[in-house]
Design a protein around this motif. Structure first.
Motif, PDB file in Angstrom:
ATOM      1  N   ASP A   1      45.654 -26.417  17.638  1.00  0.00           N
ATOM      2  CA  ASP A   1      44.458 -26.534  17.068  1.00  0.00           C
ATOM      3  C   ASP A   1      44.595 -27.946  16.328  1.00  0.00           C
ATOM      4  OD1 ASP A   1      44.053 -23.716  17.532  1.00  0.00           O
ATOM      5  OD2 ASP A   1      45.007 -24.012  15.605  1.00  0.00           O
TER       6      ASP A   1
ATOM      7  N   ILE B   1      41.227 -31.189  17.847  1.00  0.00           N
ATOM      8  CA  ILE B   1      40.417 -31.568  16.631  1.00  0.00           C
ATOM      9  C   ILE B   1      40.635 -32.925  16.816  1.00  0.00           C
ATOM     10  CG2 ILE B   1      39.594 -32.263  14.521  1.00  0.00           C
ATOM     11  CD1 ILE B   1      38.810 -29.030  15.616  1.00  0.00           C
TER      12      ILE B   1
ATOM     13  N   ALA C   1      28.168 -24.263  13.716  1.00  0.00           N
ATOM     14  CA  ALA C   1      28.766 -23.456  11.444  1.00  0.00           C
ATOM     15  C   ALA C   1      28.108 -22.800  11.973  1.00  0.00           C
ATOM     16  CB  ALA C   1      27.577 -25.250  11.447  1.00  0.00           C
TER      17      ALA C   1
ATOM     18  N   GLY D   1      29.746 -20.143  12.940  1.00  0.00           N
ATOM     19  CA  GLY D   1      31.536 -20.160  12.366  1.00  0.00           C
ATOM     20  C   GLY D   1      32.282 -19.820  14.132  1.00  0.00           C
ATOM     21  N   GLU D   2      32.088 -20.447  14.426  1.00  0.00           N
ATOM     22  CA  GLU D   2      33.215 -20.724  15.866  1.00  0.00           C
ATOM     23  C   GLU D   2      34.361 -21.727  15.232  1.00  0.00           C
ATOM     24  OE1 GLU D   2      31.632 -22.838  19.376  1.00  0.00           O
ATOM     25  OE2 GLU D   2      29.839 -21.443  19.262  1.00  0.00           O
ATOM     26  N   THR D   3      34.963 -21.531  15.832  1.00  0.00           N
ATOM     27  CA  THR D   3      36.343 -22.292  15.444  1.00  0.00           C
ATOM     28  C   THR D   3      37.557 -22.436  15.791  1.00  0.00           C
ATOM     29  OG1 THR D   3      37.344 -19.830  14.319  1.00  0.00           O
ATOM     30  CG2 THR D   3      36.354 -21.427  12.635  1.00  0.00           C
ATOM     31  N   THR D   4      39.146 -22.502  15.282  1.00  0.00           N
ATOM     32  CA  THR D   4      39.762 -22.651  16.769  1.00  0.00           C
ATOM     33  C   THR D   4      40.869 -21.494  16.476  1.00  0.00           C
ATOM     34  OG1 THR D   4      41.235 -23.824  14.637  1.00  0.00           O
ATOM     35  CG2 THR D   4      39.968 -25.400  15.980  1.00  0.00           C
TER      36      THR D   4
ATOM     37  N   GLN E   1      41.839 -21.574  12.652  1.00  0.00           N
ATOM     38  CA  GLN E   1      40.354 -21.032  12.390  1.00  0.00           C
ATOM     39  C   GLN E   1      39.655 -22.788  11.867  1.00  0.00           C
ATOM     40  OE1 GLN E   1      39.613 -18.264  12.496  1.00  0.00           O
ATOM     41  NE2 GLN E   1      41.027 -17.884  13.845  1.00  0.00           N
ATOM     42  N   LEU E   2      40.081 -23.652  11.975  1.00  0.00           N
ATOM     43  CA  LEU E   2      39.844 -25.065  11.592  1.00  0.00           C
ATOM     44  C   LEU E   2      38.202 -24.962  12.377  1.00  0.00           C
ATOM     45  CD1 LEU E   2      42.376 -27.499  12.350  1.00  0.00           C
ATOM     46  CD2 LEU E   2      41.943 -27.031  10.216  1.00  0.00           C
ATOM     47  N   PRO E   3      36.935 -25.279  11.973  1.00  0.00           N
ATOM     48  CA  PRO E   3      35.619 -25.178  12.801  1.00  0.00           C
ATOM     49  C   PRO E   3      35.538 -26.829  13.849  1.00  0.00           C
ATOM     50  CG  PRO E   3      35.806 -25.983  10.293  1.00  0.00           C
ATOM     51  CD  PRO E   3      36.975 -25.630  10.633  1.00  0.00           C
ATOM     52  N   PHE E   4      34.841 -25.586  14.496  1.00  0.00           N
ATOM     53  CA  PHE E   4      34.109 -26.700  15.771  1.00  0.00           C
ATOM     54  C   PHE E   4      32.908 -27.756  14.779  1.00  0.00           C
ATOM     55  CE2 PHE E   4      36.197 -23.743  19.044  1.00  0.00           C
ATOM     56  CZ  PHE E   4      37.390 -24.530  19.083  1.00  0.00           C
TER      57      PHE E   4
END
Length: 164
Positions: free
Chosen positions: A58, A62, A126, A129-132, A136-139
């Motif tokens: 993840d 990023i 945003a 709430g798309e995340t890894t 759960q890191l935001p994209f």
């Protein structure tokens, strides 16, 4: 007396281009170095202690998106865009100039479109709430970085063409 070097140029665009290039190179190097350290650490911890870094993929995902975002304007600034001018050199100077301007405008349009789409993808990421996967890191910040990188590339390409 010759023309001043980019460092001595002050407010001249060449001076700004050089400063921006240095900033991007240092930032990109720091990101790539962090990515390298993360990958090596994860591999060593996994091999010797069977304790990999949780979420290393993840973090790498990023970091890589930011490195790519930095590379777009850096390629424009360093003049490393792909150009095949074998046939172009056979045309008269006015035709060469017209084709050069046309490809520059096309490049600016493509980069501006990528910036625009990346910006709206960031807004959607945003909103939804798309995340890894693991951390759960935001994209959204990655998309924003790509949007800024493409937008900056389009702007630099335009300024470079105007100041030529």
């Amino acid at each position: 007396m010759g023309s001043p070097s980019p460092e001595e140029a002050g407010p001249h665009p060449a001076g700004w281009f050089k400063r921006l290039e240095i900033l991007l190179v240092v930032s990109g190097a720091a990101i790539v170095f962090a990515l390298m350290g993360l990958s090596v650490s994860d591999a060593l911890l996994r091999s010797f202690f069977n304790k990999p870094i949780f979420g290393a993929n993840d973090y790498a995902q990023i970091l890589l998106s930011f490195a790519i975002a930095i590379s777009f304007p850096l390629c424009v600034l360093s003049g490393r865009l792909i150009a095949i001018d074998t046939l172009l050199r056979r045309f008269p100077a006015p035709v060469q100039s017209l084709l050069d301007w046309s490809t520059t405008i096309l490049g600016i349009a493509m980069l501006a479109y990528l910036a625009w789409r990346s910006f709206f993808n960031a807004l959607e990421a945003a909103t939804f709430g798309e995340t890894t996967l693991l951390l759960q890191l935001p994209f959204a910040p990655s998309y924003y970085a790509v949007a800024i990188g493409c937008g900056l590339s389009a702007l630099v390409l335009l300024l470079e063409r105007i100041t030529k």
